[in-house]
Design an enzyme around this catalytic site. Structure first.
Site, mmCIF file in Angstrom:
data_model
loop_
_atom_site.group_PDB
_atom_site.id
_atom_site.type_symbol
_atom_site.label_atom_id
_atom_site.label_comp_id
_atom_site.label_asym_id
_atom_site.label_seq_id
_atom_site.Cartn_x
_atom_site.Cartn_y
_atom_site.Cartn_z
ATOM 1 N N GLY A 165 0.713 -1.310 -0.092
ATOM 2 C CA GLY A 165 0.007 0.010 -0.097
ATOM 3 C C GLY A 165 0.752 1.359 0.024
ATOM 4 N N CYS B 282 9.162 -3.889 -10.129
ATOM 5 C CA CYS B 282 10.682 -3.739 -9.202
ATOM 6 C C CYS B 282 11.488 -4.699 -10.039
ATOM 7 C CB CYS B 282 10.451 -3.831 -7.871
ATOM 8 S SG CYS B 282 9.652 -4.921 -7.226
HETATM 9 N N1 SAM Z 1 1.638 -1.800 -5.382
HETATM 10 C C1 SAM Z 1 1.986 -2.397 -3.903
HETATM 11 C C2 SAM Z 1 2.845 -1.256 -3.183
HETATM 12 O O1 SAM Z 1 3.238 -0.268 -3.707
HETATM 13 O O2 SAM Z 1 2.919 -1.237 -1.980
HETATM 14 C C3 SAM Z 1 3.195 -3.479 -4.011
HETATM 15 C C4 SAM Z 1 2.356 -4.419 -5.246
HETATM 16 S S1 SAM Z 1 3.172 -6.162 -5.273
HETATM 17 C C5 SAM Z 1 4.522 -5.666 -6.429
HETATM 18 C C6 SAM Z 1 2.253 -7.222 -6.337
HETATM 19 C C7 SAM Z 1 1.007 -7.462 -5.552
HETATM 20 O O3 SAM Z 1 0.111 -8.069 -6.473
HETATM 21 C C8 SAM Z 1 1.137 -8.484 -4.284
HETATM 22 O O4 SAM Z 1 0.869 -7.940 -3.080
HETATM 23 C C9 SAM Z 1 0.333 -9.529 -4.772
HETATM 24 O O5 SAM Z 1 -0.228 -10.337 -3.561
HETATM 25 C C10 SAM Z 1 -0.501 -8.913 -5.737
HETATM 26 N N2 SAM Z 1 -1.472 -9.960 -6.660
HETATM 27 C C11 SAM Z 1 -0.844 -10.802 -7.434
HETATM 28 N N3 SAM Z 1 -1.814 -11.255 -8.113
HETATM 29 C C12 SAM Z 1 -2.845 -10.506 -8.400
HETATM 30 C C13 SAM Z 1 -4.201 -10.430 -8.784
HETATM 31 N N4 SAM Z 1 -4.523 -11.437 -9.651
HETATM 32 N N5 SAM Z 1 -5.141 -9.771 -8.158
HETATM 33 C C14 SAM Z 1 -4.780 -8.469 -7.473
HETATM 34 N N6 SAM Z 1 -3.544 -8.620 -6.620
HETATM 35 C C15 SAM Z 1 -2.572 -9.671 -6.917
#
Ligand code: SAM
Length: 391
Positions: free
Chosen positions: A200, A321
């Site tokens: 988040g 990232c």
């Molecule tokens: N945007 C976040 C931040 O800045 O704190 C970091 C996001 S992280 C790179 C990717 C996220 O995508 C993970 O928390 C994962 O659980 C979620 N995720 C993966 N597949 C997903 C899906 N089909 N729908 C929603 N979330 C998903």
């Protein structure tokens, strides 16, 4: 000595893929977990330098009983800086500054600067460029030259216990990871989807840009990460966000709830190959296998084309990232070639020094980030915008 032994065991375990850094540290039964974690991280960080020093000093030949990992750990706790100066591997280790985003939902830039000045820090104004940030040390801090409300402290400044951080006035976020929300730039009152939102940091940045006016629909598949996100958003004073533990791919673009969504931030799961901390925890993350990249890029493509199907969408930011072309330029190129709608690649932040790899015409409109070129973690950002067809 028990500390060195435990650290050497963890390092061997990491190399043998017996578990993640955290699992091995906690599984070691060494009492001072923080101390052990810090030593292993430092040893990993300076690994190239330490190897070079051990090789050139012929340490392993001189001390036959010394195992390579123990040798590294023991060298590491002396003076890393001395090792860096004297070692041929020195250029590989880049200390990143501590970037601090001022949370404008709770405070303002001037008050934050004053607070740090009262604590004895010396404010240097807006940095003229990366060289000034590279040379930053002591109790001095700058304003970042490209990102508003981003303060820059010397590498290693730990603000996790700082009262302003604890009160949600500061968000400890790498500069590159501040780019997506800044480039999406949703105006107050607008509706935004944060498709893969947890934990988040970018959501809280979006809320600050919205001034808590409008709505963020935040989705994530991982309930545990969403729980951490709820805590983060509460602390940051975010009140315009609805969190849902749902698969973004299952969210219907035709649902009237999303009929006003003009902005989407898509920061999907990726290899994390640009993340310094991830590299320390999982040495394999630096160069993920082709199978893993293929699977990740498949999801990234599906998520991106799904996002582009929201009917009112005007602007979308895609970020990872990762430093792998397969998850970055290739995904964007593929989606553009599919002509899923009248979307074009925007020339994002032209002053940013590192651009997308020239793998297709226009790829340089994308942004790349790296410790070497931008003093940040490795990162990629693409901005897509709906073309006004009436013009
Ligand atoms: N945007 C976040 C931040 O800045 O704190 C970091 C996001 S992280 C790179 C990717 C996220 O995508 C993970 O928390 C994962 O659980 C979620 N995720 C993966 N597949 C997903 C899906 N089909 N729908 C929603 N979330 C998903």
């Amino acid at each position: 000595m028990a500390l060195y032994g435990a650290a050497a065991t963890v390092l061997s375990g990491l190399e043998a893929h017996q578990g993640s850094l955290k699992t091995l540290v906690y599984g070691s039964r060494f009492q001072n977990v923080r101390q052990l974690y810090a030593l292993v991280c430092q040893t990993q960080r300076y690994s190239a330098v330490l190897d070079a020093v051990i090789r050139s000093a012929k340490l392993l030949e001189a001390e036959k009983k010394l195992k390579p990992h123990l040798a590294k750990v023991k060298r590491c706790v002396s003076r890393n800086e001395d090792l860096l100066e004297s070692s041929p591997g020195a250029a590989q280790v880049i200390q990143l500054p501590r970037f601090v985003r001022v949370n404008t939902l709770k405070t303002c830039l001037d008050d934050t600067i004053d607070y740090f000045k009262r604590e004895g820090y010396s404010y240097q104004g807006c940095a003229s460029g990366l060289d000034e940030l590279r040379a930053l040390e002591g109790k001095r801090f700058f304003l970042d030259p490209l990102l508003p409300e981003l303060l820059v402290f010397p590498s290693g400044t730990d603000l996790h216990k700082h009262p302003l951080y604890q009160a949600g006035h500061l968000i400890l976020q790498d500069k590159a990871s501040c780019l997506p929300a800044m480039l999406l730039a949703p105006p107050p009152g607008s509706h935004v989807i944060d498709a893969c939102a947890a934990p988040g940091n970018k959501t809280s940045h979006l809320a600050a840009l919205l001034k808590n006016q409008g709505k963020i629909f935040a989705f994530d598949l991982d309930a545990g990460r969403l729980a951490a996100m709820a805590t983060l958003l509460t602390r940051a004073g975010v009140s315009c966000c609805e969190i849902a533990n749902e698969d973004f791919l299952s969210i219907s673009p035709s649902n009237p709830r999303y009929s006003r969504v003009q902005y989407i931030l898509l920061d999907p799961s990726c290899s994390g190959s640009g993340m310094v901390s991830r590299q320390l925890e999982e040495p394999g993350a630096v160069s993920p296998s082709q199978e893993r990249l293929h699977a990740l890029a498949g999801f990234q493509r599906r998520a991106l084309s799904h996002a582009l199907s929201f009917p009112a969408l005007q602007r979308l930011v895609y970020s990872t990232c990762s430093v792998c072309q397969e998850e970055n330029e290739d995904v964007v190129q593929d989606i553009l070639q599919q002509k899923l709608g009248p979307f074009r690649l925007v020339d994002a932040l032209p002053l940013w020094p590192q651009r997308g790899l020239s793998t297709f015409p226009g790829a340089e409109h994308c942004i790349r980030a790296s410790p070497e070129a931008t003093l940040t973690g490795g990162f990629f950002v693409a901005v897509l915008e709906r073309v006004d067809e009436k013009r």
